[in-house]
Enzyme design. Structure first.
Site, PDB file in Angstrom:
ATOM      1  CD  GLU A  38      13.636 -55.893  62.473  1.00  0.00           C
ATOM      2  OE1 GLU A  38      13.107 -56.751  61.759  1.00  0.00           O
ATOM      3  OE2 GLU A  38      14.410 -55.018  62.036  1.00  0.00           O
TER       4      GLU A  38
ATOM      5  CD  GLU B  31      20.297 -61.986  63.192  1.00  0.00           C
ATOM      6  OE1 GLU B  31      19.150 -61.610  62.899  1.00  0.00           O
ATOM      7  OE2 GLU B  31      20.610 -63.193  63.289  1.00  0.00           O
TER       8      GLU B  31
ATOM      9  CG  ASP C  18      19.037 -66.653  72.004  1.00  0.00           C
ATOM     10  OD1 ASP C  18      17.881 -66.178  72.105  1.00  0.00           O
ATOM     11  OD2 ASP C  18      19.259 -67.831  71.714  1.00  0.00           O
TER      12      ASP C  18
ATOM     13  CG  ASP D 254      14.170 -67.961  62.624  1.00  0.00           C
ATOM     14  OD1 ASP D 254      14.029 -67.393  61.521  1.00  0.00           O
ATOM     15  OD2 ASP D 254      15.257 -68.020  63.216  1.00  0.00           O
TER      16      ASP D 254
ATOM     17  CE  LYS E 174      11.161 -81.634  64.273  1.00  0.00           C
ATOM     18  NZ  LYS E 174      12.602 -81.742  64.126  1.00  0.00           N
TER      19      LYS E 174
ATOM     20  CG  ASP F  67       5.553 -65.483  54.563  1.00  0.00           C
ATOM     21  OD1 ASP F  67       6.264 -65.553  55.580  1.00  0.00           O
ATOM     22  OD2 ASP F  67       5.738 -66.215  53.566  1.00  0.00           O
TER      23      ASP F  67
ATOM     24  CB  THR G 117      11.322 -56.865  56.613  1.00  0.00           C
ATOM     25  OG1 THR G 117      10.773 -58.085  56.112  1.00  0.00           O
ATOM     26  CG2 THR G 117      10.389 -56.271  57.643  1.00  0.00           C
TER      27      THR G 117
ATOM     28  CE1 TYR H  27      15.004 -63.473  55.685  1.00  0.00           C
ATOM     29  CE2 TYR H  27      13.380 -65.225  55.582  1.00  0.00           C
ATOM     30  CZ  TYR H  27      14.684 -64.816  55.717  1.00  0.00           C
ATOM     31  OH  TYR H  27      15.677 -65.751  55.862  1.00  0.00           O
ATOM     32  CD  GLU H  28       6.371 -56.196  54.608  1.00  0.00           C
ATOM     33  OE1 GLU H  28       7.138 -55.871  55.545  1.00  0.00           O
ATOM     34  OE2 GLU H  28       5.311 -55.602  54.374  1.00  0.00           O
TER      35      GLU H  28
HETATM   36  N1  SAM Z   1      13.488 -59.442  60.293  1.00  0.00           N
HETATM   37  C1  SAM Z   1      14.203 -59.757  59.049  1.00  0.00           C
HETATM   38  C2  SAM Z   1      13.266 -59.638  57.872  1.00  0.00           C
HETATM   39  O1  SAM Z   1      12.043 -59.597  58.095  1.00  0.00           O
HETATM   40  O2  SAM Z   1      13.763 -59.543  56.740  1.00  0.00           O
HETATM   41  C3  SAM Z   1      14.846 -61.135  59.116  1.00  0.00           C
HETATM   42  C4  SAM Z   1      13.909 -62.306  59.227  1.00  0.00           C
HETATM   43  S1  SAM Z   1      14.775 -63.870  59.437  1.00  0.00           S
HETATM   44  C5  SAM Z   1      13.619 -65.050  58.942  1.00  0.00           C
HETATM   45  C6  SAM Z   1      14.772 -64.080  61.197  1.00  0.00           C
HETATM   46  C7  SAM Z   1      16.015 -63.525  61.866  1.00  0.00           C
HETATM   47  O3  SAM Z   1      15.837 -63.570  63.265  1.00  0.00           O
HETATM   48  C8  SAM Z   1      17.276 -64.306  61.536  1.00  0.00           C
HETATM   49  O4  SAM Z   1      18.286 -63.420  61.112  1.00  0.00           O
HETATM   50  C9  SAM Z   1      17.620 -64.983  62.855  1.00  0.00           C
HETATM   51  O5  SAM Z   1      19.006 -65.186  63.031  1.00  0.00           O
HETATM   52  C10 SAM Z   1      17.054 -64.009  63.870  1.00  0.00           C
HETATM   53  N2  SAM Z   1      16.693 -64.633  65.156  1.00  0.00           N
HETATM   54  C11 SAM Z   1      15.947 -65.755  65.318  1.00  0.00           C
HETATM   55  N3  SAM Z   1      15.820 -66.051  66.624  1.00  0.00           N
HETATM   56  C12 SAM Z   1      16.494 -65.090  67.305  1.00  0.00           C
HETATM   57  C13 SAM Z   1      16.730 -64.858  68.679  1.00  0.00           C
HETATM   58  N4  SAM Z   1      16.274 -65.696  69.611  1.00  0.00           N
HETATM   59  N5  SAM Z   1      17.449 -63.774  69.039  1.00  0.00           N
HETATM   60  C14 SAM Z   1      17.936 -62.933  68.089  1.00  0.00           C
HETATM   61  N6  SAM Z   1      17.749 -63.114  66.752  1.00  0.00           N
HETATM   62  C15 SAM Z   1      17.035 -64.165  66.367  1.00  0.00           C
END
Ligand code: SAM
Length: 212
Positions: free
Chosen positions: A43, A68, A95, A117, A121, A153, A192, A194-195
């Protein structure tokens, strides 16, 4: 999601047995980390890790890697694993832009993107995890018949993700704009963090499953 200023999160991560450090050195050798031949699924952007840990509990014959970017968020997942350790789960703090340095060709058999995320933009479109630039990276590390599952969503992000498929050489096996009302795709769905949050305020959840 980013939790700022959690004292010592980097130190906790550095010492955690659940986190794979020097992840680029494991490229092509992830089976050795788990000590078995089971398929490996990841994931990307796992947040606090609830989804991947619930999935891992249900599927002990599959190995899972939670990726993460932020230490402060990963720390929450580590704390959960300390309470209930799972042999088939590991975490990486990185990353995802560097994902092809961490996994070799065909090393993963499924990738989950959950509530990625949106980067609203236009000039940031290539940072979106379901963008064609990321699909190209996933193409390099997923098995030939491997799939990507994406839930969100955020309708503009989902529409963008669907438009990215054809130019990147992917096709949809399944698409829904209201997962929780879809008896087939919702069967066995694991929510999840967020879900749960967004569906509880009435937002429909979109999902696709794609392959090349
Ligand atoms: N997947 C989880 C959920 O659905 O509950 C968390 C969703 S949260 C909005 C998005 C997560 O992705 C954040 O914790 C963020 O730090 C991580 N994230 C965003 N861009 C990333 C990247 N390029 N590499 C690793 N993690 C990333």
């Amino acid at each position: 999601m980013r939790l700022r200023n959690i004292t010592g999160s980097r130190e906790v991560i550095g010492e955690s047995r659940f986190v794979v450090h020097e992840e680029k050195e494991q490229r092509g050798r992830w089976k050795e980390i788990f000590g078995n031949e089971n398929p490996i699924r990841a994931e990307i952007g796992m947040g606090k890790g609830r989804f991947i840990m619930d999935l891992a509990k249900q599927n002990p014959d599959v190995n899972y890697i939670g990726i993460e970017k932020y230490s402060s968020v990963l720390l929450r997942a580590i704390q959960k694993m300390e309470e209930e350790p799972l042999d088939n789960v590991r975490f990486i703090r990185m990353d995802a832009e560097e994902i092809t340095d961490v996994f070799a060709e065909g090393e993963l058999d499924r990738i989950y993107l959950n509530f990625s995320d949106p980067w609203p933009k236009d000039r940031h479109a290539k940072r979106r995890l379901p963008s064609r630039q990321f699909l190209e990276r996933y193409d390099k590390i997923l098995k030939k018949d491997g799939v990507i599952e994406f839930k969100t969503d955020n309708r503009p992000l989902f529409d963008f993700a669907l438009e990215e498929l054809e130019p990147a050489g992917w096709r949809a096996d399944a698409v829904t704009f209201d997962l929780h009302a879809d008896p087939v795709l919702n069967e066995g769905n694991i929510m999840t963090e967020y879900e749960e949050k967004f569906s509880s305020v009435g937002n429909p959840i979109c999902k696709y499953i794609i392959r090349r």
